[in-house]
Design a protein around this motif. Sequence first.
Motif, PDB file in Angstrom:
ATOM      1  N   UNK A 104     -17.358  16.583   9.800  1.00 32.81           N
ATOM      2  CA  UNK A 104     -16.175  17.369   9.713  1.00 32.81           C
ATOM      3  C   UNK A 104     -14.859  17.526   9.745  1.00 32.81           C
ATOM      4  N   UNK A 105     -14.075  16.247  10.801  1.00 31.75           N
ATOM      5  CA  UNK A 105     -12.991  15.947  11.119  1.00 31.75           C
ATOM      6  C   UNK A 105     -12.077  15.460   9.737  1.00 31.75           C
ATOM      7  N   UNK A 106     -12.996  14.298   9.866  1.00 29.68           N
ATOM      8  CA  UNK A 106     -12.823  13.745   8.527  1.00 29.68           C
ATOM      9  C   UNK A 106     -12.569  14.351   7.257  1.00 29.68           C
ATOM     10  N   UNK A 107     -13.431  15.209   6.944  1.00 29.58           N
ATOM     11  CA  UNK A 107     -13.807  15.727   6.030  1.00 29.58           C
ATOM     12  C   UNK A 107     -12.498  17.073   5.962  1.00 29.58           C
ATOM     13  N   UNK A 108     -12.230  17.551   6.483  1.00 26.39           N
ATOM     14  CA  UNK A 108     -11.367  18.415   6.301  1.00 26.39           C
ATOM     15  C   UNK A 108      -9.994  18.015   6.409  1.00 26.39           C
ATOM     16  N   UNK A 109      -9.310  17.118   6.415  1.00 31.72           N
ATOM     17  CA  UNK A 109      -8.218  16.037   6.269  1.00 31.72           C
ATOM     18  C   UNK A 109      -8.179  15.418   4.952  1.00 31.72           C
ATOM     19  N   UNK A 110      -9.615  15.520   4.845  1.00 31.44           N
ATOM     20  CA  UNK A 110      -9.584  14.692   3.276  1.00 31.44           C
ATOM     21  C   UNK A 110      -9.222  16.008   2.491  1.00 31.44           C
ATOM     22  N   UNK A 111      -9.812  17.380   2.125  1.00 31.10           N
ATOM     23  CA  UNK A 111      -9.762  18.365   1.886  1.00 31.10           C
ATOM     24  C   UNK A 111      -8.066  18.369   1.427  1.00 31.10           C
ATOM     25  N   UNK A 112      -7.654  18.431   2.860  1.00 29.76           N
ATOM     26  CA  UNK A 112      -6.224  18.808   2.794  1.00 29.76           C
ATOM     27  C   UNK A 112      -4.858  18.474   2.287  1.00 29.76           C
ATOM     28  N   UNK A 113      -5.530  17.294   1.782  1.00 24.24           N
ATOM     29  CA  UNK A 113      -4.373  16.022   1.471  1.00 24.24           C
ATOM     30  C   UNK A 113      -5.146  15.573   0.323  1.00 24.24           C
ATOM     31  N   UNK A 114      -5.871  15.954  -0.178  1.00 27.10           N
ATOM     32  CA  UNK A 114      -6.277  16.000  -2.421  1.00 27.10           C
ATOM     33  C   UNK A 114      -5.044  15.256  -2.864  1.00 27.10           C
ATOM     34  N   UNK A 115      -3.937  16.047  -2.512  1.00 27.56           N
ATOM     35  CA  UNK A 115      -2.801  15.430  -3.764  1.00 27.56           C
ATOM     36  C   UNK A 115      -2.295  14.100  -3.698  1.00 27.56           C
ATOM     37  N   UNK A 116      -2.565  14.047  -2.343  1.00 25.07           N
ATOM     38  CA  UNK A 116      -2.317  12.022  -2.364  1.00 25.07           C
ATOM     39  C   UNK A 116      -2.542  11.723  -2.762  1.00 25.07           C
ATOM     40  N   UNK A 117      -4.487  11.642  -3.602  1.00 22.97           N
ATOM     41  CA  UNK A 117      -4.777  10.818  -5.033  1.00 22.97           C
ATOM     42  C   UNK A 117      -4.045  11.602  -5.887  1.00 22.97           C
TER      43      UNK A 117
ATOM     44  N   UNK B  98      -0.769  12.980  10.992  1.00 20.73           N
ATOM     45  CA  UNK B  98      -2.337  13.484  10.899  1.00 20.73           C
ATOM     46  C   UNK B  98      -3.204  12.949  10.595  1.00 20.73           C
ATOM     47  N   UNK B  99      -2.831  11.915  10.262  1.00 20.36           N
ATOM     48  CA  UNK B  99      -4.772  10.920  10.508  1.00 20.36           C
ATOM     49  C   UNK B  99      -4.857  10.686  11.575  1.00 20.36           C
ATOM     50  N   UNK B 100      -4.202  10.692  12.911  1.00 22.46           N
ATOM     51  CA  UNK B 100      -4.225   9.727  14.131  1.00 22.46           C
ATOM     52  C   UNK B 100      -5.078  10.524  14.638  1.00 22.46           C
ATOM     53  N   UNK B 101      -5.387  11.895  14.907  1.00 25.84           N
ATOM     54  CA  UNK B 101      -6.110  11.842  15.934  1.00 25.84           C
ATOM     55  C   UNK B 101      -7.771  12.247  15.067  1.00 25.84           C
ATOM     56  N   UNK B 102      -7.409  12.308  14.192  1.00 25.98           N
ATOM     57  CA  UNK B 102      -9.398  11.570  13.099  1.00 25.98           C
ATOM     58  C   UNK B 102      -9.323  10.633  13.738  1.00 25.98           C
ATOM     59  N   UNK B 103      -7.929   9.809  13.636  1.00 25.18           N
ATOM     60  CA  UNK B 103      -9.054   8.179  13.650  1.00 25.18           C
ATOM     61  C   UNK B 103      -9.189   7.947  15.090  1.00 25.18           C
ATOM     62  N   UNK B 104      -8.717   8.596  16.037  1.00 27.50           N
ATOM     63  CA  UNK B 104      -8.683   8.896  17.455  1.00 27.50           C
ATOM     64  C   UNK B 104     -10.038   9.777  17.843  1.00 27.50           C
ATOM     65  N   UNK B 105     -10.973  10.303  17.087  1.00 28.06           N
ATOM     66  CA  UNK B 105     -11.720  11.099  17.006  1.00 28.06           C
ATOM     67  C   UNK B 105     -13.693   9.931  16.621  1.00 28.06           C
ATOM     68  N   UNK B 106     -12.627   9.630  15.304  1.00 26.37           N
ATOM     69  CA  UNK B 106     -14.007   8.465  15.304  1.00 26.37           C
ATOM     70  C   UNK B 106     -14.306   7.226  16.386  1.00 26.37           C
ATOM     71  N   UNK B 107     -12.922   6.651  17.084  1.00 23.35           N
ATOM     72  CA  UNK B 107     -13.129   5.819  17.830  1.00 23.35           C
ATOM     73  C   UNK B 107     -13.710   5.786  19.008  1.00 23.35           C
ATOM     74  N   UNK B 108     -13.352   7.424  19.430  1.00 23.89           N
ATOM     75  CA  UNK B 108     -13.926   8.466  20.548  1.00 23.89           C
ATOM     76  C   UNK B 108     -15.156   8.118  20.500  1.00 23.89           C
ATOM     77  N   UNK B 109     -15.860   8.440  19.157  1.00 25.00           N
ATOM     78  CA  UNK B 109     -17.304   8.533  19.424  1.00 25.00           C
ATOM     79  C   UNK B 109     -17.968   7.272  19.087  1.00 25.00           C
TER      80      UNK B 109
END
Lengths: 127, 127
Positions: A104-117, B98-109
């Motif tokens: 969910x966090x990954x997805x959330x981050x991606x949706x928040x940053x659509x504009x990057x692509x 803003x990506x870092x906490x997401x990566x941290x969660x992945x790593x943590x898991x």
Amino acid sequence: MTNLFISDMYQRKTPEDLQCGITIAMKVFGAKWKPCLLDAIQRGFRRPSEMHREIRGATPRVLDMQLRELEVSGIVEKRQSAGFPLYTEYTLTDIGRSIMPVIDRINEWGLMHKELLREVDLQSMSL
Amino acid sequence: MTNLFISDMYQRKTPEDLQCGITIAMKVFGAKWKPCLLDAIQRGFRRPSEMHREIRGATPRVLDMQLRELEVSGIVEKRQSAGFPLYTEYTLTDIGRSIMPVIDRINEWGLMHKELLREVDLQSMSL
DNA sequence: GTTAATACCGAATAAATTTTCGGTTACCGA
DNA sequence: TCGGTAACCGAAAATTTATTCGGTATTAAC
């Protein structure tokens, strides 16, 4: 070959750092359709045939394979009742459920940053 | 080829769902060495040569490429001061941070579930 | 006994990603 | 002018991952 990490005939050529959490996590749920499958199961599509219908972008074959891998790694559980029509269902295990907030966090981050692509696509970058 | 998503000569063959947050996120930071690079930068290794020394598993070439992609997608910023020896440094942008906490969660898991890969390896699975 | 549904698997091929290897440019100091 | 450091890049090859295509097995209704 998919990222099956079980004793199979396939031998990796490049070493992996199995102490790294990211490597582990990506092996477990990082394949192309695994997050989709987990999400589908969570949304109530438990039967392979349902998932095949739900996830249009993928062929049944790849879904079957990745579902099997999820089962082997203990992320989903398969239950099958003989009968007609053959009834199979997959559910998330406890460990499987613990992945969902991460996805969910990954997805959330991606949706928040659509504009990057988008942005980058517009500029004619000189690479 | 790497997952450059900019106007390049490379044309994807399979369609992608750019509305899906996971797809977007994976395009931006899902390549093999990108999380390592971001982590290295955060830990203070800002110069390419430092990162090359720090990240032993990867060849300089792939690090350069993925760093460039991170730059193109606005995740890191490059600053270069002419002089000798040539000094280049990369820092995280706000979006990068803003990506870092997401990566941290992945790593943590992943760290929390090391046993998944071990266990399965021991049993001689019949696939 | 033929057809239809569900759930799979195997092998070849294609596509995407990473690696290898060998460049280039710029600058400095001996 | 030669060697050495830093920061790249291009192209081919190797590796990994996904796709395509065509199977098998079970049950069961017509």
